[in-house]
Design a protein around this motif. Sequence first.
Motif, PDB file in Angstrom:
ATOM      1  N   LEU A 103     -36.491 -23.899  12.086  1.00 56.64           N
ATOM      2  CA  LEU A 103     -36.811 -25.314  11.963  1.00 56.64           C
ATOM      3  C   LEU A 103     -38.113 -25.547  11.202  1.00 56.64           C
ATOM      4  N   ALA A 104     -38.617 -24.472  10.580  1.00 58.50           N
ATOM      5  CA  ALA A 104     -39.697 -24.629   9.607  1.00 58.50           C
ATOM      6  C   ALA A 104     -39.127 -24.957   8.224  1.00 58.50           C
ATOM      7  N   ILE A 105     -37.806 -25.016   8.097  1.00 60.46           N
ATOM      8  CA  ILE A 105     -37.186 -25.304   6.805  1.00 60.46           C
ATOM      9  C   ILE A 105     -37.664 -26.635   6.227  1.00 60.46           C
ATOM     10  N   PRO A 106     -37.738 -27.730   7.014  1.00 59.80           N
ATOM     11  CA  PRO A 106     -38.243 -28.983   6.427  1.00 59.80           C
ATOM     12  C   PRO A 106     -39.656 -28.850   5.862  1.00 59.80           C
ATOM     13  N   LEU A 107     -40.522 -28.093   6.558  1.00 57.83           N
ATOM     14  CA  LEU A 107     -41.866 -27.883   6.038  1.00 57.83           C
ATOM     15  C   LEU A 107     -41.820 -27.116   4.721  1.00 57.83           C
ATOM     16  N   THR A 108     -40.953 -26.096   4.669  1.00 52.52           N
ATOM     17  CA  THR A 108     -40.848 -25.277   3.468  1.00 52.52           C
ATOM     18  C   THR A 108     -40.313 -26.074   2.296  1.00 52.52           C
ATOM     19  N   THR A 109     -39.255 -26.858   2.542  1.00 52.49           N
ATOM     20  CA  THR A 109     -38.666 -27.625   1.447  1.00 52.49           C
ATOM     21  C   THR A 109     -39.590 -28.753   0.985  1.00 52.49           C
ATOM     22  N   THR A 110     -40.360 -29.329   1.928  1.00 55.21           N
ATOM     23  CA  THR A 110     -41.319 -30.362   1.545  1.00 55.21           C
ATOM     24  C   THR A 110     -42.389 -29.776   0.630  1.00 55.21           C
ATOM     25  N   ALA A 111     -42.923 -28.602   1.007  1.00 57.18           N
ATOM     26  CA  ALA A 111     -43.931 -27.952   0.172  1.00 57.18           C
ATOM     27  C   ALA A 111     -43.354 -27.560  -1.175  1.00 57.18           C
ATOM     28  N   ALA A 112     -42.136 -26.999  -1.156  1.00 53.02           N
ATOM     29  CA  ALA A 112     -41.511 -26.568  -2.407  1.00 53.02           C
ATOM     30  C   ALA A 112     -41.208 -27.764  -3.311  1.00 53.02           C
ATOM     31  N   ALA A 113     -40.786 -28.880  -2.712  1.00 53.74           N
ATOM     32  CA  ALA A 113     -40.496 -30.073  -3.502  1.00 53.74           C
ATOM     33  C   ALA A 113     -41.750 -30.592  -4.186  1.00 53.74           C
ATOM     34  N   ALA A 114     -42.880 -30.501  -3.471  1.00 53.12           N
ATOM     35  CA  ALA A 114     -44.142 -30.953  -4.059  1.00 53.12           C
ATOM     36  C   ALA A 114     -44.602 -30.016  -5.175  1.00 53.12           C
ATOM     37  N   LEU A 115     -44.457 -28.705  -4.954  1.00 52.17           N
ATOM     38  CA  LEU A 115     -44.971 -27.730  -5.905  1.00 52.17           C
ATOM     39  C   LEU A 115     -44.046 -27.508  -7.099  1.00 52.17           C
ATOM     40  N   LEU A 116     -42.721 -27.487  -6.832  1.00 47.98           N
ATOM     41  CA  LEU A 116     -41.768 -27.108  -7.875  1.00 47.98           C
ATOM     42  C   LEU A 116     -41.067 -28.292  -8.518  1.00 47.98           C
ATOM     43  N   LEU A 117     -40.826 -29.356  -7.741  1.00 50.30           N
ATOM     44  CA  LEU A 117     -40.102 -30.505  -8.269  1.00 50.30           C
ATOM     45  C   LEU A 117     -41.010 -31.665  -8.630  1.00 50.30           C
ATOM     46  N   GLY A 118     -42.294 -31.521  -8.323  1.00 49.93           N
ATOM     47  CA  GLY A 118     -43.244 -32.570  -8.691  1.00 49.93           C
ATOM     48  C   GLY A 118     -43.154 -33.828  -7.848  1.00 49.93           C
ATOM     49  N   GLU A 119     -42.541 -33.751  -6.647  1.00 51.94           N
ATOM     50  CA  GLU A 119     -42.466 -34.925  -5.783  1.00 51.94           C
ATOM     51  C   GLU A 119     -43.850 -35.258  -5.230  1.00 51.94           C
ATOM     52  N   GLN A 120     -44.116 -36.551  -5.072  1.00 52.08           N
ATOM     53  CA  GLN A 120     -45.379 -36.995  -4.508  1.00 52.08           C
ATOM     54  C   GLN A 120     -45.262 -37.016  -2.982  1.00 52.08           C
ATOM     55  N   VAL A 121     -45.973 -36.097  -2.336  1.00 50.81           N
ATOM     56  CA  VAL A 121     -45.930 -35.970  -0.884  1.00 50.81           C
ATOM     57  C   VAL A 121     -47.325 -36.268  -0.348  1.00 50.81           C
ATOM     58  N   GLY A 122     -47.489 -37.466   0.224  1.00 54.53           N
ATOM     59  CA  GLY A 122     -48.788 -37.890   0.720  1.00 54.53           C
ATOM     60  C   GLY A 122     -49.011 -37.527   2.174  1.00 54.53           C
ATOM     61  N   ILE A 123     -50.174 -37.919   2.687  1.00 59.50           N
ATOM     62  CA  ILE A 123     -50.577 -37.557   4.046  1.00 59.50           C
ATOM     63  C   ILE A 123     -49.634 -38.130   5.090  1.00 59.50           C
ATOM     64  N   ARG A 124     -49.084 -39.336   4.859  1.00 54.63           N
ATOM     65  CA  ARG A 124     -48.194 -39.946   5.848  1.00 54.63           C
ATOM     66  C   ARG A 124     -46.882 -39.168   5.960  1.00 54.63           C
ATOM     67  N   ARG A 125     -46.344 -38.740   4.821  1.00 54.40           N
ATOM     68  CA  ARG A 125     -45.097 -37.978   4.866  1.00 54.40           C
ATOM     69  C   ARG A 125     -45.315 -36.619   5.499  1.00 54.40           C
ATOM     70  N   TRP A 126     -46.438 -35.956   5.144  1.00 48.86           N
ATOM     71  CA  TRP A 126     -46.749 -34.672   5.778  1.00 48.86           C
ATOM     72  C   TRP A 126     -46.923 -34.861   7.283  1.00 48.86           C
ATOM     73  N   SER A 127     -47.575 -35.928   7.684  1.00 46.30           N
ATOM     74  CA  SER A 127     -47.808 -36.169   9.112  1.00 46.30           C
ATOM     75  C   SER A 127     -46.496 -36.341   9.855  1.00 46.30           C
ATOM     76  N   ALA A 128     -45.545 -37.086   9.268  1.00 46.39           N
ATOM     77  CA  ALA A 128     -44.248 -37.296   9.915  1.00 46.39           C
ATOM     78  C   ALA A 128     -43.500 -35.973  10.070  1.00 46.39           C
ATOM     79  N   VAL A 129     -43.553 -35.126   9.033  1.00 45.71           N
ATOM     80  CA  VAL A 129     -42.879 -33.824   9.096  1.00 45.71           C
ATOM     81  C   VAL A 129     -43.514 -32.944  10.170  1.00 45.71           C
ATOM     82  N   LEU A 130     -44.847 -32.921  10.214  1.00 49.15           N
ATOM     83  CA  LEU A 130     -45.540 -32.072  11.188  1.00 49.15           C
ATOM     84  C   LEU A 130     -45.315 -32.552  12.616  1.00 49.15           C
ATOM     85  N   ILE A 131     -45.290 -33.878  12.829  1.00 48.18           N
ATOM     86  CA  ILE A 131     -45.022 -34.399  14.171  1.00 48.18           C
ATOM     87  C   ILE A 131     -43.624 -34.004  14.630  1.00 48.18           C
TER      88      ILE A 131
END
Length: 335
Positions: free
Chosen positions: A120-148
């Motif tokens: 269940l760390a997959i969402p964290l991994t895909t969020t990071a990969a999307a930001a790094l590889l796909l150029g998606e804008q992932v801000g603090i609010r989206r990271w916070s929702a994923v981490l919660i």
Amino acid sequence: MTTGSQGTAARRTSSPLREDKGNFYGIFTMQLSVLFFSTNDVFNKLVGDNLATGQMVLIRGICATVLVFLLCVFFRELKHFAQSFQPTVLIRGLCETLSAICCLIALKNLPLANVSAILLAIPLTTTAAAALLLGEQVGIRRWSAVLIGFIGVLAIVRPGIEGFNFYSIFGLGAVFFAAARDLVTRQIPKGSSLWIVTLATMIVSTLGGGVMTLAEGWFSGFDTAWLAPNSKNLLFLLAAGSFLTLGQYFIAIAMQNGEVSVVSSFRYISMPIALTYGYLIWGEVPDALTWFGILLILASGIYTIFRERKVARLKREGKREGDPDALVAAETGHE
């Protein structure tokens, strides 16, 4: 799912004019895929130790492949079969197979709660990969929702540190290959038939199950690698293959609509679904900490939906540029 809706979906997914339908459509199809994958897991659990692991993967894969093939015939999608040889489609099937094999090895050597926590760390991994590889804008609010949401998962599974060992590497491998599968799915040409993509994935996965069965037979003997299945086990595996097929089809849709970092975060809903099945089938009653974890997961999902609705409204009003978090912050006065 009705025949009419399937036919419409199949025609749309084979059309070169198919467009990204946005985060809400991606979230909806992700929920469907998670429901189908969770139901597939239930039937696998019902088979239990009656069959060897590789044998289960192989038989389930055969059932799923035959089912998808028949659906492709019914929806006249076989004319697109050449698309199954596209590099991205084959790589997706390989990633799915490697993820499944790594997961099975981890499950045989680690507590279930620990494996669940890793996967269940997959969402964290895909969020990071999307930001790094796909150029998606992932801000603090989206990271916070994923981490919660992830904290909610940990509150439910409560993995013990003593349960982790060398085989945790295979759990991490399952996360890596699952995230890679989702990112590769994003790169599949928009005009591809997703029924053909699903068929190719099932074929590769079935071959992987065959290889695993041969490997188990080579190392432990074929008398333990292949056990005679009874009619009940075959029925369970047929059902598992059917739900696996639907899960693969809808996750392919989900990963081609909306932002990966948003859509993938809704995998966490698998925990409440699994707990519901556990209560209905095996009488497992969640404790207080489990309910707390469920509330965190639901809060994370509700906040994400609320946030995406506000971002969509701001974009409709003409504020189309910039980080979505910045748009929401500007609207609410909390920059």
